[in-house]
Scaffold this active site. Structure first.
Site, PDB file in Angstrom:
ATOM      1  N   ASP A  49       0.870  -1.061   0.002  1.00 19.43           N
ATOM      2  CA  ASP A  49      -0.137   0.007  -0.065  1.00 19.43           C
ATOM      3  C   ASP A  49       0.909   1.265  -0.065  1.00 19.43           C
ATOM      4  O   ASP A  49       2.015   1.339   0.443  1.00 19.43           O
ATOM      5  CB  ASP A  49      -0.833  -0.282   1.440  1.00 19.43           C
ATOM      6  N   ASP A  51      -0.164   5.178   0.986  1.00 18.15           N
ATOM      7  CA  ASP A  51      -0.505   6.150   1.973  1.00 18.15           C
ATOM      8  C   ASP A  51      -0.434   5.499   3.318  1.00 18.15           C
ATOM      9  O   ASP A  51      -1.051   4.573   3.679  1.00 18.15           O
ATOM     10  CB  ASP A  51      -1.631   6.717   1.667  1.00 18.15           C
TER      11      ASP A  51
HETATM   12  O1  C5P Z   1      -2.492   4.493  -0.697  1.00 11.93           O
HETATM   13  P1  C5P Z   1      -3.562   4.098   0.074  1.00 11.93           P
HETATM   14  O2  C5P Z   1      -4.578   3.144  -0.445  1.00 11.93           O
HETATM   15  O3  C5P Z   1      -3.318   3.958   1.656  1.00 11.93           O
HETATM   16  O4  C5P Z   1      -4.769   5.460   0.026  1.00 11.93           O
HETATM   17  C1  C5P Z   1      -5.996   5.509   0.729  1.00 11.93           C
HETATM   18  C2  C5P Z   1      -5.856   6.443   1.841  1.00 11.93           C
HETATM   19  O5  C5P Z   1      -6.135   7.939   1.485  1.00 11.93           O
HETATM   20  C3  C5P Z   1      -6.939   6.058   2.944  1.00 11.93           C
HETATM   21  O6  C5P Z   1      -6.512   5.128   3.603  1.00 11.93           O
HETATM   22  C4  C5P Z   1      -7.679   7.340   3.269  1.00 11.93           C
HETATM   23  O7  C5P Z   1      -7.502   7.654   4.541  1.00 11.93           O
HETATM   24  C5  C5P Z   1      -6.903   8.339   2.477  1.00 11.93           C
HETATM   25  N1  C5P Z   1      -7.695   9.085   1.780  1.00 11.93           N
HETATM   26  C6  C5P Z   1      -7.584  10.737   1.974  1.00 11.93           C
HETATM   27  N2  C5P Z   1      -8.377  11.594   1.458  1.00 11.93           N
HETATM   28  C7  C5P Z   1      -9.346  11.009   0.592  1.00 11.93           C
HETATM   29  C8  C5P Z   1      -9.604   9.854   0.326  1.00 11.93           C
HETATM   30  C9  C5P Z   1      -8.649   8.883   1.004  1.00 11.93           C
HETATM   31  O8  C5P Z   1      -6.694  10.985   2.877  1.00 11.93           O
HETATM   32  N3  C5P Z   1     -10.059  12.005  -0.073  1.00 11.93           N
HETATM   33 MG    MG Z   2      -2.763   3.128   3.246  1.00 14.95          MG
END
Ligand code: C5P
Ligand code: MG
Length: 297
Positions: A49, A51
């Protein structure tokens, strides 16, 4: 036999003895690591993954921005849009990590969150040529030890699949600016579609959110030919949804899953220990994955 393995891990991979490292079945983890070591680098692939897994969760008490949050920059979006994105984050992030709700319950809400955010971003007609500057100004940080993580995998030609529900274009820029966008890196993520003037007009392909990575994995499996014939998988994630990232690997022998438990630690500890083979509690480094990789390869 178990005692010998425990001893081995203590001497070979002392990082696993740290008190921030939790395991449901230490013996089985060690067995898997040994079996991966015997098979060697040529049998291994890494699926991670992005973030809050490859990037830090926090630094000096402040949250490190996710790829979506890197876009919250006045270069790219208006003050009004910023406020709306923050309201959405404060509404939906607590739902994403809420241990008392089931994945089934969260699923439609995650689609709602991502869809609303993407619509807002499209309305802003974000400019492609300003993304690099936004990443540069964002304060994003990869976890400590990222350089050896990425560099070792590249040197040993071990494929690294980064599987992110974030924004692919931003993700690429983050690893490019950190000089670790090596040729062994493949990315599955939400990519922006720009019009001929370089303004955001849509997102491409299947929407990937936290809890549908299985669908993403299955739909991309056929395209990732270089991952075939690598039956051992090291998987890194920070969300229970990340556990399905390896569902596209058809004939796997060993999967070792490592989960970063960053937030809501006490509330989520039990479910993380039950779901990941290794749980790293509030660990902002890649020390444990690096130690395992250095033992295996
Ligand atoms: O790379 P990863 O799959 O972890 O990215 C998704 C993350 O991004 C989620 O865990 C979520 O908390 C975050 N997110 C965010 N803002 C958004 C959508 C998702 O910070 N608008
Ligand atoms: Mg993540």
């Amino acid at each position: 036999v178990l005692a010998i393995w425990n001893q081995l891990t203590k001497t070979e991979i002392p990082e696993l003895a740290k008190c921030s490292v939790l395991m449901r079945e230490r013996g089985r983890v060690e067995e898997t690591i040994h079996s991966m070591q015997r098979a060697g680098a040529g049998s291994l692939q890494v699926i991670s993954d992005f973030d809050m897994t490859l990037t830090r969760f926090a630094h000096n008490g402040r949250r490190v921005p996710t790829t979506h949050n890197i876009l919250i920059n006045r270069l790219l979006i208006s003050e009004d849009c910023t406020q709306k994105l923050k309201v959405l984050l404060n509404t939906y992030y607590p739902i994403e990590i809420d241990p008392s709700r089931s994945v089934e319950e969260k699923l439609p809400l995650m689609v709602e969150w991502w869809t609303k955010v993407h619509e807002l971003l499209i309305q802003q007609r974000i400019r492609k040529d300003l993304l690099a500057q936004a990443v540069n100004e964002s304060g994003t940080m990869l976890r400590d030890g990222y350089k050896s993580f990425f560099d070792r995998l590249a040197e040993q030609q071990i494929p690294l699949l980064i599987f992110s529900a974030g924004v692919g274009d931003v993700l690429e820029e983050v690893i490019r600016q950190n000089q670790v966008f090596h040729p062994n890196v493949n990315i599955i993520s939400n990519y922006m579609d720009f019009d001929p003037t370089g303004a955001l007009q849509a997102f491409k392909g299947l929407l990937i959110h936290t809890f549908n990575k299985r669908e993403g994995a299955l739909s991309h499996a056929a395209g990732l030919k270089n991952l075939q014939g690598r039956p051992n998988v090291l998987l890194l994630g920070d969300s229970l949804g990340d556990l399905t990232m390896a569902d596209g690997v058809s004939e796997h022998q060993n999967i070792l899953t490592i989960g970063f438990l960053n937030d809501q630690v006490e509330e989520r500890k039990e479910s993380y220990i039950n779901s990941f083979d290794i749980v790293l509690v509030k660990d902002e480094t890649l020390d444990v994955p690096n130690a395992i990789l250095s033992y295996i390869t």
